[in-house]
Structure formats: C-alpha cells, structure tokens
Scaffold this active site. Sequence first.
Site, PDB file in Angstrom:
ATOM      1  CB  SER A 235      -0.951  -0.051   1.201  1.00  0.00           C
ATOM      2  OG  SER A 235      -1.996   0.875   1.068  1.00  0.00           O
ATOM      3  CG  ASP A 298      -6.435  -3.673  -3.472  1.00  0.00           C
ATOM      4  OD1 ASP A 298      -7.104  -2.690  -3.097  1.00  0.00           O
ATOM      5  OD2 ASP A 298      -5.297  -3.927  -3.031  1.00  0.00           O
ATOM      6  CG  HIS A 349      -5.504  -2.636   0.245  1.00  0.00           C
ATOM      7  ND1 HIS A 349      -4.762  -2.537  -0.915  1.00  0.00           N
ATOM      8  CD2 HIS A 349      -4.899  -1.813   1.144  1.00  0.00           C
ATOM      9  CE1 HIS A 349      -3.769  -1.686  -0.724  1.00  0.00           C
ATOM     10  NE2 HIS A 349      -3.817  -1.238   0.521  1.00  0.00           N
TER      11      HIS A 349
END
Length: 417
Positions: A235, A298, A349
């Site tokens: 991320s 995602d 995610h």
Amino acid sequence: MANGAAAVATKLRPLARDVTPALERKTTTTAVAAMWRRLQGSDNWEGILDGETLRGEVARYGELVDACYRAFDLDPTSRRHLNCKYGKERMLAECGLAGAGYVITRYIYAAASSAAAGRWIGYVAVSDDATSRRIGRRDVLVSFRGTVTTEEWMANLKSSLVPARLGGAGVNAVNGDSVKVESGFLDVYTSADETSSRFGGAGSCREQLLREVGRLLASFSGEGDDVSVTLAGHSMGAALAMLLGYDMAGLGLNVLAGGEKIPVTVVSFGGPRVGNAAFKARCDELGVKALRVTNARDPITRLPGVFLNESTTAGAGVLRPWRDACYTHVGVELQLDSSFKVGELAAVHDLSTYISLLRADDKKSKQHAAVKREERGGGGVMGKVMEMVGRRRVGALPWHDAAMLQMGGLVQTLGII
C-alpha cells in the site's frame, strides 16, 4: 573491507551457521540462485509471472513486509507506542520468521509532515551467508508497512501531483519539474521529525534510507559477490519503495566504481500509482524494475487516477492531451484474482490476502489469511479505511468529504486526484 562492512559481517557469519531452515518453499536452492537476475526483473519477468519459483519468492518478500504490521505497537499505553515492539536482533523471530535468513541493520521512521513525530515505518536488512548462497547473491532488503496512523491517512489524501525533485542535481537539471509524484507520499518520504524519535529515527525517512542503503552497498560491493537491492512494501509502503528506488538510482548509489549497476527491484503489494508519465519514463531510463502484485478486486491499485491514467489517455483519443498531467503505473503487473463475498470486501487489500493468493496451491492459505486478519482486528487495511471514513471528523477535516475527493478522480490537474 570498511569498518561498517566488518561490523555487518560479524553479525551475518555466526548467524549463517545457526539459522533454522528458511521460510517454507517449494522451490529449490538451485532454481532461485540460477535465475536470480530474472527473478529481480532483468528481462521484465518475461515468461515467469505464472511460475512457481517467482511466486514463491514474491510470497517470501510479502511475509517479510507483513512482519512490519505484526511488530508495530498500537497499544497507546505502551512505552513503544507507534514504534516497533521488539529490538532488531529478535524482531523477525518474534514475528514467526526466525528462519527468514535476514539480519536487520536499521529501523526506519517516517513523519507524515514536518510537524509530526516520526513513526516506525519499516526496516533495512541484509541476507545472511546461508541465505545469500541459496538465492545466489547478497540481498539488501528495505521493507515498508502500509498506512496505519491517522496522520498517514491524512497524507494519503493529498493526491495532487508535485515536482519530485529527487535523485540528485543532475537528474533535476535534465528533467526540471516534469517528473511529478503524489504530494502525500512525497511528504511522508521527505518530512523530517522535528522532535526526533526516541528510538533513533533522526532525519527524514529519505535521509535515513539513503545513508543506510548507501553504507551497506559500499560495504558489500568490495566482496566480489553479486549484490541486489529489493525494496518491498504494501500500500503506502509500496509507494515509498517506488520513491526510494527512483531516488537512489538517480543518485547513482547502486553504481559500482567500474560502472556496473547493482539491480534495484521494487516489489509492490497492493500499491497505488505514484507519479506521472515522466516519472515512469525516468524510472525505466534508470533501470529501476518494479513488480506490481495486485488483487484484481483491490480498488487501491486503481488510485490515484481513477478516470485519467495511463489507460484512458493512451492512443490518439480526446484525453491524450492530459497524458503528461496524469498518474501512471510503473513496472510489470502480476495480477492475482479471487472471489470475495460481499461481507469479505474489507479483505481485498489486506497483505495476508495477497500472500494467501500467491500460495494459492496451499489448502490452508485461506485459513492462514483469516487468522492474520483477525490478529490485526478484522478487516485489515480496508477495514480501517471504512471505519475512518465513517467518522465525523479528524481534526478539522471531515473524513467523508476527504474520501469523496480521493475517490472522485475526475480532475487530477486541479489536485483532486
């Protein structure tokens, strides 16, 4: 060998005799060592994206990144609140990775703005002798966690493109301000903690990383062995890894005295777009390799730039004039796919989901991912997003309004996305 190298070598060689078997893999030592340059992207992973060897190695890096989450102290009553729970010598073992084969040399701290205190963001490590023989080279690893603190969420919402101005004076002289990156990620990368972390995070995230990685490369470049640099993150951590790869390659930290380049590879898990087309072009020119591991479901991997991006502005269409002002992904995509029920959308995610999908042939993988999510409090990163967006305000900014700006994605050049 320099004094710094001698100190690191002293740590590595005793461990090489004592390490337990490395993380469970189905690949052989010979396979990884024989093709390590391809695994690091020398030919842009041509023909090996579906291979078991690559996926096993990528999952291994995913577990080393996952340790950043497991070791991050979120207990507000703890003396180590928002820092690592453990000392460098035992952190990986405490996270269940005693046999990972890496020695941590430094912890890294980042501040979401110059006024914020530094938070533990990850670590720098070096493969020990046994692991180096198995993988065919000495591997310098930088591992980054993703967004956790409120300040980091706020920084992620600053999605306007701004000049990068990284990589040294020579790079900036050539590119001017044409190379642009997301302002929030750049802020986390370059902001210095004015109060200085009590656990040793002096200077900005960038300054800490360039010093330590530069020191290690200088130490090991004289050994005569092959060396690689792997920058792995999830991320926001994937975005920081991308910025570091661009920065250090632009500065020439990976160039040996004879002109040979040490491979620099970014392994991105659920990473967002980081910069514009000029940023991508410069990364390609510098030889920075990026493997983007994505979950097809995602949404974070499609941000920023939901509407204006490398796909919608390609060709000779009406959006072509916007191309240089739009976000563009860097590197090669390794797309994973899975089916999620409506109640499981918060998991799309989460890093444990990514690791589970990479090890999809393991019957226990889904159970493993569920346990990891439970350890972090349910829905992982996406769950935290949903929780925060539902709150009324953080400081003076309504999270709902901020989230709508981030998801809008229609007018990037105005700083919305």
